[in-house]
Design an enzyme around this catalytic site. Sequence first.
Site, mmCIF file in Angstrom:
data_model
loop_
_atom_site.group_PDB
_atom_site.id
_atom_site.type_symbol
_atom_site.label_atom_id
_atom_site.label_comp_id
_atom_site.label_asym_id
_atom_site.label_seq_id
_atom_site.Cartn_x
_atom_site.Cartn_y
_atom_site.Cartn_z
ATOM 1 N N ARG A 177 87.062 18.390 18.691
ATOM 2 C CA ARG A 177 87.688 19.324 19.629
ATOM 3 C C ARG A 177 87.654 20.729 19.033
ATOM 4 N NH1 ARG A 177 94.095 19.340 21.474
ATOM 5 N NH2 ARG A 177 94.386 21.564 21.067
ATOM 6 N N ASP B 239 94.493 11.129 20.164
ATOM 7 C CA ASP B 239 94.551 12.490 19.642
ATOM 8 C C ASP B 239 94.997 12.430 18.182
ATOM 9 O OD1 ASP B 239 95.197 15.117 19.022
ATOM 10 O OD2 ASP B 239 96.515 15.416 20.747
ATOM 11 N N CYS C 41 99.911 23.334 20.513
ATOM 12 C CA CYS C 41 99.390 22.834 21.783
ATOM 13 C C CYS C 41 98.195 23.676 22.205
ATOM 14 C CB CYS C 41 100.473 22.882 22.851
ATOM 15 S SG CYS C 41 99.871 22.534 24.512
ATOM 16 N N ASN D 185 89.310 18.262 29.551
ATOM 17 C CA ASN D 185 90.749 18.038 29.562
ATOM 18 C C ASN D 185 91.326 18.606 30.854
ATOM 19 O OD1 ASN D 185 93.460 17.715 29.050
ATOM 20 N ND2 ASN D 185 93.576 19.275 27.443
ATOM 21 N N HIS E 216 89.955 12.118 18.481
ATOM 22 C CA HIS E 216 89.421 13.479 18.367
ATOM 23 C C HIS E 216 90.168 14.253 17.294
ATOM 24 C CE1 HIS E 216 92.597 15.486 20.796
ATOM 25 N NE2 HIS E 216 92.442 14.546 21.714
ATOM 26 N N ASP F 130 94.995 15.101 16.131
ATOM 27 C CA ASP F 130 95.310 16.459 15.682
ATOM 28 C C ASP F 130 94.220 16.991 14.745
ATOM 29 O OD1 ASP F 130 97.533 16.484 17.261
ATOM 30 O OD2 ASP F 130 98.986 16.273 15.647
ATOM 31 N N ASP G 212 104.953 20.141 20.374
ATOM 32 C CA ASP G 212 103.612 19.791 19.884
ATOM 33 C C ASP G 212 103.123 20.864 18.920
ATOM 34 O OD1 ASP G 212 101.123 18.616 19.573
ATOM 35 O OD2 ASP G 212 100.317 19.464 21.429
ATOM 36 N N GLU H 131 88.619 22.816 24.361
ATOM 37 C CA GLU H 131 89.942 23.005 24.933
ATOM 38 C C GLU H 131 90.062 24.332 25.666
ATOM 39 O OE1 GLU H 131 92.325 21.748 26.282
ATOM 40 O OE2 GLU H 131 93.763 21.116 24.744
ATOM 41 N N TYR I 243 94.122 7.015 27.240
ATOM 42 C CA TYR I 243 94.244 8.107 26.268
ATOM 43 C C TYR I 243 95.654 8.123 25.699
ATOM 44 C CZ TYR I 243 94.176 12.899 24.409
ATOM 45 O OH TYR I 243 94.263 14.013 23.595
ATOM 46 N N GLU J 267 90.521 18.237 15.673
ATOM 47 C CA GLU J 267 90.379 19.603 16.168
ATOM 48 C C GLU J 267 90.197 20.599 15.029
ATOM 49 O OE1 GLU J 267 94.963 20.761 17.140
ATOM 50 O OE2 GLU J 267 94.130 18.946 18.043
#
Length: 304
Positions: free
Chosen positions: A164, A92, A129, A216, A119, A94, A65, A194, A51, A121
């Site tokens: 996500r 990731d 974050c 996660n 992914h 975002d 983040d 998440e 990952y 989101e």
Amino acid sequence: MSGLLAPATSATDKRATFRAGLASDSIQRFPGAFNPLVAKLIQEIGFEGVYVSGAVVSADLALPDIGLTTLTEVSERGQQVARVTDLPVLIDADTGFGEPMSAARTVTILEDAGIAGCHLEDQVNPKRCGHLDGKAVVPTEEMVRRLRAAVTARRDPNFVICARTDAAGIEGIDAAIERAKAYADAGADLIFTEALSGEDDFAKFRAAVSIPLLANMTEFGKSELLSAKTLESIGYNAVIYPVSTLRLAMWAAESGLREIFAEGTQAGLLDRMQHRSRLYELLDYERYNEFDSDIFNFSLSGDQ
């Protein structure tokens, strides 16, 4: 020599492996790699995938983040990691680095980088974050457009597009489930919810959503740290440990630097360091030397 300067396994085959793993009865474990060398270690130990965390890419650049990193920075790190491993790499992405058209371009760039999946989101752009308070999510319809654009741009049908949702901590778990169903209908292959709290929430989500699910297991966040075996028994298909290796490394680096500062020497730290011989083993020094002794004519006995 196969597998020396590039992985022996093609990006196409790595994506097919990821797909097959998600369809199997075994949970796919993806520790985060904060650099390519860690990815080699993850493969050697026997995990199913690697990952690349957006939070880790940010932290590596000494940034929080909060959506400050760019597609170029993230995809470059993903390509560096994917280049050294035969394992599928999940990254990731975002919010897709912009509006739906940007999400579509993101998928094409990540495909070209050799990544097996990403992914996207449903946070408002720029994101935060996932385990911080103060997050905001876009309307479901906007995320559906984001996903549809990404799915449409995909050229390799085995490239995994994971959706996500950060809605559980904002709108509640029932709303997050409804979003997940809409995202699945929009073409997502995998759902990542998440900041669920405990085993009951993970089980509730599994019972309500029919497509593969990702958990996660990040430290110091809002989720109880469940074992891979427990998550597998609930029915989860994948689990990520996004920041674990960076946290381990930074703790070791900080404690070691403080001792060097206090003592004026690293002599007392040697039993906590990776030996040069182990590093050389991970780097395949011997195989490089065999590859072309006229060019790679160094000796492993010298002190560097």
